[in-house]
Write an enzyme that holds these catalytic residues in place. Sequence first.
Site, mmCIF file in Angstrom:
data_model
loop_
_atom_site.group_PDB
_atom_site.id
_atom_site.type_symbol
_atom_site.label_atom_id
_atom_site.label_comp_id
_atom_site.label_asym_id
_atom_site.label_seq_id
_atom_site.Cartn_x
_atom_site.Cartn_y
_atom_site.Cartn_z
ATOM 1 N N GLY A 33 0.869 -1.017 0.075
ATOM 2 C CA GLY A 33 -0.145 -0.162 -0.070
ATOM 3 C C GLY A 33 1.025 1.235 0.031
ATOM 4 O O GLY A 33 0.307 2.279 -0.457
ATOM 5 N N SER A 34 2.104 1.184 0.406
ATOM 6 C CA SER A 34 3.072 2.433 0.706
ATOM 7 C C SER A 34 3.960 2.555 -0.824
ATOM 8 O O SER A 34 4.520 3.369 -0.971
ATOM 9 C CB SER A 34 3.856 2.166 1.626
ATOM 10 O OG SER A 34 4.546 1.072 1.620
ATOM 11 N N ASP A 38 -5.045 0.269 8.197
ATOM 12 C CA ASP A 38 -5.255 -0.424 6.772
ATOM 13 C C ASP A 38 -5.473 -1.614 6.972
ATOM 14 O O ASP A 38 -4.965 -2.422 5.917
ATOM 15 C CB ASP A 38 -4.009 0.064 6.019
ATOM 16 C CG ASP A 38 -4.193 -0.046 4.439
ATOM 17 O OD1 ASP A 38 -5.406 -0.036 3.970
ATOM 18 O OD2 ASP A 38 -3.412 -0.205 3.697
#
EC number: 2.7.11.1
Length: 695
Positions: free
Chosen positions: A399-400, A514
Site C-alpha cells: 500500500g505504501s 489499513d
Amino acid sequence: MPPRCRRLPLLFILLLAVRPLSAAAASSIAAAPASSYRRISWASNLTLLGSASLLPGAAGVALTTPSRDGVGAGRALFSEPVRLLLPQDAAASASASRAATPASFSTRFTFRITPSPTYGDGLAFLLTSSRTFLGASNGFLGLFPSSSASDEGELRDVSTVAVEIDTHLDVALHDPDGNHVALDAGSIFSVASAQPGVDLKAGVPITAWVEYRAPRRRLNVWLSYSPSRRPEKPALSADVDLSGLLRTYMYAGFSASNGNGAALHVVERWTFRTFGFPNSSYAPPPTKYIGPMPPNNQPLPPPPSPSPSPPPPSPPPPPHPNHRRRHLFYKVLGGVLGGMVLLGLVVVGSAVLLGRSVRRKNQEHAVASEDMGEATLSMEVARAATKGFDSGNVIGVGGSGATVYEGVLPSGSRVAVKRFQAIGSCTKAFDSELKAMLNCPHHPNLVPLAGWCRSKDELVLVYEFMPNGNLDSALHTLGGATLPWEARFRAVYGVASALAYLHDECENRIIHRDVKSSNVMLDAEFNARLGDFGLARTVSHGGLPLTTQPAGTLGYLAPEYVHTGVATERSDVYSFGVLALEVATGRRPAERGISVVNWVWTLWGRRRLVDAADRRLQGRFVADEMRRVLLVGLCCVHPDCRKRPGMRRVVSMLDGTAPLILVPDKMPPVLLQPVPNASSMNSADTANTAFFSCR
C-alpha cells in the site's frame, strides 16, 4: 432610506463546492474577517441516512446506489440547523402586523442522475424539521412516508418543504410526466409543477437554482446544463406562502429514492443562504456578503444604509503635472528594483531551506533507523534471494508503493522481500512498518518479520512467505475454489486476535490504519496473518489520539476518521467490522455501488440476517457462527465510534464467552460533526455571515 434597504441582507451562507473558487471570490474571502467563514468538505458536518454515502475522495454525495437492493432511499442533510423563522416574541417587536416572520432563502446545486440501466424516482432539495426521519421510496423520494399508520405517526411532528427533480411518472401521486420539477409543501402531492427545460435523466451535470422571496410569497426554480448561466425565465414559478410550514430552525439538504428503478443520484456542488429578516435584536447584525456573487450576476439585497457621518476634510490641491510624472517614475523604479531584490531573496532563501530540509530528513531517517538497531541481514543476501530483484519474482505491491518479491534465503527458507526506495513517503512507510514490527514481534496472527536491511538508496523488509496469498484473492478470485466457512471464521477470529494484541498487549499501542482483506495473508494451513504496516502509527498507552492525513482504502475507513483525520483503535475496529461482513457475505465493501454495511443492516432490520451469507457457500456453514460474525461486524461499524466495542470484547463475542452487543434494527445516521476549534461557527442567534467552502 428606501424600504428595501431596511432589510438585513444576509443571515447565513452555506457553500459546499468541489471545484475551486473563482479569483474574484477568493479575493473577497481573503478580505473578510477570519472568524466570518470556514471551509468544510462533503465529509464534514453532514448527516447521512439510508443509502446515502460519500463519493470517493469526498467529491460529492451519492443519495442512492445504482441497484434495486438495499434501502432504496437516501438523504444527506447539513447537520447544523438553519434559522428560517423569527420567533413570535421577536417578530412582534419587529412588526406588529405579523405573529412570525419567515426568512427568504436561495440555493444552487449541481446534480447528476445516471440510470443503471433504468431510472429511479428522482431527487429533491428539502428543508425539514427532522434530522433523523427518512421517508419512503416508490415515488416518495425519501421525503414523506407511505400511507401506513406507523409512518404517519412518525411524521406527525415533521414539517417538510421540498423541490422535486422528478424522473418517474406516478399517476397515483398526480405526476404530470416522468421529467418534471415540482414544489411539495408538507405533502407528496405537489402544489405546482412544470417542465424543467432539460433532460433530467441524461446522466450529465445539471445545475438548479431555487429562490424563495418571503415578502412576495413566491418560489422560483431555474435549471440549466451550464453551472454559471442561470436562464432568464424560471422553469417553475409558484405563488405560495411557506410561513405555516417553516420552523424556527430547520435542516437543509437533499433526498432521493429509486423505487422500482435503479439510478445513481449524485449532488456535486451546493450553495445555500438565507436573508430577509427585519432588523431586530434577535437577528444577527448586518454584514458584508463575502461569498461569490450569484452566477446570473443579480445583485444581492443591499445592506442597510450606514449611519450619517461628518463629511471628510477638503482634499489638498493637486500637485503640478511635472511633479506627478516624476513621482510616478520614482514609484515604478522603486517597485521594479524592490521586486528584483525580493525575488533574489526568495530564490536564495528557498535554496537554503530546501537544502536544510533534505539534510534534516536524511538525518531523521538515519536516526530513526539507528534507533531500531542493527540490520539483521545484508543487502547482498536480499538481492541474491530475489535474483537481483528480478521482475519475474514480483508477487505484489504494498500500500505504501513498495514492491514485494518472492525469494529464497541461503537456508532454503521461502521469504517475501519488501523493497522500498529511500525517498520521501517510502522512507516514512519503511520506518513505520519496521517500528511496528519491532514493537510487536510475536503473535500467531501477524506476518512474521524475518529480517531487514538498508543501503543508501534501498530499504528492505523480509517476511516469511505466505503460500496461500491473501484473503482478498481467496474470497473474490473468479473461477477459483470457494473458501470454506471454517477457514473464513478462523480468519475473522485471527484478525480480531491480532488487532486486540496490537491495541492492548504491545509495549505501545499500534494503530494499523489499513485493515482490509488484501492485507490479511494466508499461511500454508490457511491461518490468517495480518500484514502491511506501512500506514501504522505507534502511540504510548494513554497517549493522545493521532491526527493525520486520512489514509487507507475507501470502504474500510471509519466516517469520523475520514472527517477528522484522528486515527484511534475505534477506527481500526470499524475497518475490522467491514472485513468481517466482507468475509461472511463474499461481497466487497462497495460492490456495484452497494455498500455491504447498508445491505447487511437492511437485512438485519427485516429479520433476514443469515440471508446475507455468501451464496457460494451453498448453506455449508454453522448458522450460529454466521449470525455471530454478521452481528459482530454490524456492531463494529456503528456510525458512533463511542458505541463500537474494543477488540478484546470482539474476540470474546466471537468465541462465545461474551454476549453479543444489541444492534439497532435501522442503521443510525452518520453524524459528522466538525472538530471544535476557535474558528467554529457561533450559534445561530449571534452568528455573522458564515461562509462554507469545499475544495
